[in-house]
Design an enzyme around this catalytic site. Structure first.
Site, short mmCIF file in Angstrom:
data_model
loop_
_atom_site.label_atom_id
_atom_site.label_comp_id
_atom_site.label_asym_id
_atom_site.label_seq_id
_atom_site.Cartn_x
_atom_site.Cartn_y
_atom_site.Cartn_z
N GLU A 1 0.84 -1.21 0.00
CA GLU A 1 0.00 0.00 0.00
C GLU A 1 0.87 1.26 0.00
O GLU A 1 0.59 2.22 -0.73
CB GLU A 1 -0.91 -0.01 1.23
CG GLU A 1 -1.70 1.25 1.44
CD GLU A 1 -2.10 1.43 2.89
OE1 GLU A 1 -2.35 2.59 3.29
OE2 GLU A 1 -2.16 0.43 3.62
N GLU B 1 -4.44 0.44 -3.80
CA GLU B 1 -3.06 0.95 -3.87
C GLU B 1 -2.07 -0.19 -3.86
O GLU B 1 -1.05 -0.16 -4.58
CB GLU B 1 -2.80 1.90 -2.70
CG GLU B 1 -3.51 3.23 -2.82
CD GLU B 1 -3.20 4.16 -1.67
OE1 GLU B 1 -3.15 5.39 -1.91
OE2 GLU B 1 -3.01 3.68 -0.53
N ASP C 1 -7.04 0.99 0.37
CA ASP C 1 -5.69 0.50 0.66
C ASP C 1 -5.33 -0.69 -0.23
O ASP C 1 -4.20 -0.80 -0.73
CB ASP C 1 -5.57 0.10 2.12
CG ASP C 1 -5.64 1.28 3.08
OD1 ASP C 1 -5.54 2.43 2.60
OD2 ASP C 1 -5.80 1.06 4.29
N ASP D 1 0.77 3.91 -3.20
CA ASP D 1 0.35 5.31 -3.04
C ASP D 1 1.26 6.23 -3.84
O ASP D 1 0.79 7.14 -4.54
CB ASP D 1 0.37 5.68 -1.56
CG ASP D 1 0.06 7.15 -1.32
OD1 ASP D 1 -1.11 7.54 -1.48
OD2 ASP D 1 0.99 7.90 -1.00
#
EC number: 3.1.26.3
Length: 225
Positions: free
Chosen positions: A40, A116, A113, A44
């Site tokens: 995650e 990502e 989450d 991002d």
């Protein structure tokens, strides 16, 4: 699981050389190790980069601040949640028993989450070009729907004009909380559009920034198809 992952890979437009990466991306920490928390973090950054490239290439007239606001609205939890719902991502998540019973497969934060993490898994599987292709495929409809004239306005102004155009009362902004020490405070502001029963919460290093984020989130809700 393999058959279900085939469907997800078709939706992503990416066939994994190492399917274990995709399985890890879909594994919540409640399920056990290895989970998707580190993925995650990486995903991002990859998402922010790819969306920045897309906005830079598509909207030559927008200034840095305008592109930053647009990117923030696209990569925030709400934007990720919208994409995750289109993929039916909750269907593929691996959750612990308690998290599953509490409806974790529907929770926006868990879905965001995981998405990502999927972007990071794609990057680790076949590199940046592959991850970019997946993100472009999923985000292009939202980016294509952006009106540059509206994007050039700050979120509070854009929200006010949108509501006025619909002959609705103006939003109100309420300070909810202030976190942290005096030298590193975070402000939390709630934007309320009572006529539509809409409430969004923004955060920032000052009240104005928090209000702008709350307005941006309200705009995102009102612009949903």
């Amino acid at each position: 699981m393999a058959g279900k992952l085939d469907r997800l890979q078709r939706s992503l437009g990416h066939r994994f050389d190492n399917p274990a990466l995709l399985e890890q991306a879909l594994t919540h920490r409640s399920f056990g190790q290895p989970n998707n928390e580190r993925l995650e973090f990486l995903g991002d950054s990859i998402l922010n980069c790819v969306v920045a490239i897309a906005l830079f290439e598509r909207f030559a007239s927008l200034r840095e601040g305008e592109m930053s606001r647009l990117r923030a609205s696209l990569v925030c939890q709400d934007g990720l949640h919208r994409v995750a719902l289109e993929l039916d991502l909750g269907e593929y998540l691996r959750l612990g028993e308690g998290e599953m019973k509490s409806g974790g497969f529907r929770r926006p934060s868990i879905l965001a989450d995981a998405l990502e993490a999927v972007f990071a898994a794609t990057f680790l599987d076949q590199g940046f070009a592959a991850a970019k292709a997946v993100i472009d495929r999923l985000y292009d409809p939202m980016i294509a729907a952006i009106d540059p004239g509206v994007a050039a306005k700050d979120p509070k102004t854009a929200l006010q004009e949108l509501l006025q155009g619909r002959k609705l009362p103006l939003p109100t902004y309420v300070m909810a909380k202030v976190h942290g020490e005096a030298h590193a405070q975070e402000f939390e502001v709630v934007c309320e559009v009572n006529a539509l029963n809409l409430r969004t919460t923004g955060r920032g290093t000052n009240r104005r920034a928090a209000e702008q984020q709350a307005a941006e989130l309200a705009l995102a809700q009102l612009r949903k198809p």
